[in-house]
Design an enzyme around this catalytic site. Sequence first.
Site, PDB file in Angstrom:
ATOM      1  N   PHE A  19     -15.260  11.005  13.061  1.00  0.00           N
ATOM      2  CA  PHE A  19     -15.511  12.170  12.923  1.00  0.00           C
ATOM      3  C   PHE A  19     -17.117  12.374  12.061  1.00  0.00           C
ATOM      4  CE2 PHE A  19     -12.651  12.929   9.852  1.00  0.00           C
ATOM      5  CZ  PHE A  19     -12.883  13.786   8.543  1.00  0.00           C
ATOM      6  N   SER A 241     -12.324  18.816   2.711  1.00  0.00           N
ATOM      7  CA  SER A 241     -11.751  17.714   2.797  1.00  0.00           C
ATOM      8  C   SER A 241     -11.622  17.514   4.590  1.00  0.00           C
ATOM      9  CB  SER A 241      -9.995  16.946   2.007  1.00  0.00           C
ATOM     10  OG  SER A 241      -8.900  17.623   2.523  1.00  0.00           O
ATOM     11  N   LYS A 242     -10.523  16.608   5.267  1.00  0.00           N
ATOM     12  CA  LYS A 242     -10.915  16.870   6.428  1.00  0.00           C
ATOM     13  C   LYS A 242      -9.447  17.047   6.671  1.00  0.00           C
ATOM     14  CE  LYS A 242      -9.732  12.067   7.483  1.00  0.00           C
ATOM     15  NZ  LYS A 242      -9.741  10.620   7.610  1.00  0.00           N
ATOM     16  N   ARG A 243      -7.850  16.703   5.732  1.00  0.00           N
ATOM     17  CA  ARG A 243      -7.117  17.701   6.104  1.00  0.00           C
ATOM     18  C   ARG A 243      -6.928  18.342   5.769  1.00  0.00           C
ATOM     19  NH1 ARG A 243      -3.013  13.008   4.028  1.00  0.00           N
ATOM     20  NH2 ARG A 243      -1.790  14.033   5.566  1.00  0.00           N
TER      21      ARG A 243
END
Length: 474
Positions: A19, A241-243
């Site tokens: 992504f 962050s992607k988390r």
Amino acid sequence: MTPVTEGPRFRFAPSPTGFFHVGGARTALYNWALAKRLGGKFVLRIEDTDEARNRPEWTQGIIDALAWIGVHSDDPTFEGPYFQSNYAADHVAAAERLFAEGRAYYCDLTPEQIQERSKASGKQGYDGYSRDRDLGPGPGRVLRFRVPEGMTIVDDLVRGRVEFANETIEDFVLLRGNGSPMFLLANVVDDVTMRVSHVVRAEEHLPNTPKQQMLWEALGHRPPVWAHVPVLVNEQRKKLSKRRDKVALEQYRAEGFLADAMVNYLMTLGWAPQGETEIVPWSRIEADFRLEDVNHSPAFFDLKKLAAFNGEYIRAMDVEAFIDACAPWLSGDAVPWRADQFRSDVFRAMAELVQTRIVTLAEVPNLVDFLFLDAPIVDEASWDKTFGNAEARSMLETSIDVLADTPWNAEALKTAVEAAGTTLGLKLGKAQAPVRVAVTGRTIGPPLFEALEILGRDAVLTRLRAAADRLAGS
RNA sequence: GCUCCCAUCGUCUAGUGGCCUAGGACACCACCCUCUCAAGGUGGCGGCACGGGUUCGAAUCCCGUUGGGAGUGCCA
């Protein structure tokens, strides 16, 4: 034909992760704006040396995402993509040269042994144990850079002069035990071979920079111009962050954000155009953006402000452009009507009224679904709130009678409903509510009388009667 | 822990020693407009982290404190 001098060469070097991060988008945009204005190049390099992160479709995703924000691979300013994995031999060759010149040495300590030594001495990190052991290459041996004594001064276009005492920098790894090159080395070697003159990247890379600068120098080159821009953070002031956070550019696109709004918003994070407004066309940004003007502190990626920008951009579109932009949101599985029920002429008639009422394109279907469905989707909360009193029920009955033979245009319909309301002691605001809920299914929506006109008398009366029946039945 | 970075309204920012009684935007609140909801208009709330210097004068320069953040891998 080779030019004697070439313009500045910027580079954007993402690693494919499946992504495209909004922070990466901003960095790309900074590089792009500069490359365009200065007549230089924007070099795209895919850092795909981590085997786990290496899928062809992810590279295409990066190119598509860049194109969406205006960084087009067919523009003459654009160069690449290059793939870091194709240059592995160069990386190894550079490392071997460094070894031959005594600027790097092999070490056979395992991570565990390093940790033990560190614990025993009470000092952090690798202690240079193998510096003078004259080890040659061999399986399991890493090649480490021999960090020279002294000071490394990084001249940064946004931060100014940053000093690092070399003694605080450990002899870092160039080649792994299996012989493969590490990021720092690969990154520098590629920048050198691609003649990169400006490295503009996120602040998180600043601590790496002295190491990279030493590598540039050890390799016999003058380091590039550095510029470390502040990171983007969430409401907790932590790096996006992607988390935890919604960081995928593709997701914003899918949710109905406009590329222009996204680009404009991203550019105002850490930088602001001159003047009283931050909403400016790309041409202004390209002409005015300067790294020297970039702010030094992290910027909060504020969804609300992005939404506000998006709303502004939607309203600024001319109707035709708006209608075109809506197309993808008016068909497909997400839409509650069947494809054959959709009527573009009906949508066209309502478009202008929809335009001022949305913040993202994804909101469009909810405002117009009742125009295409046989019966409206009734929002029960709206229903209960509206028909909880006797006046509303009377108003519904009355409107059925009145609308049966009112001239069918928005103005006449409004007058008729208003008059009907008056006989019941209701102002227009109250009087239109039962009609609205019966016809559209909701208390809120686009202007009612225009919608009635477009729907037509038969459909409207059918819905009013259906609502009356439901009330009678309950 | 160590290294480095940062510090103007809640948020994004303007401000580069006097033009600052600190400007704009988003958000929020009020009012106007209004068929709902928006949009639009008007107004309001709200900030230079703290303490020392330097200077005739400091949001702007220096030092310290405090508070945030990033990095710290045989990841990129």
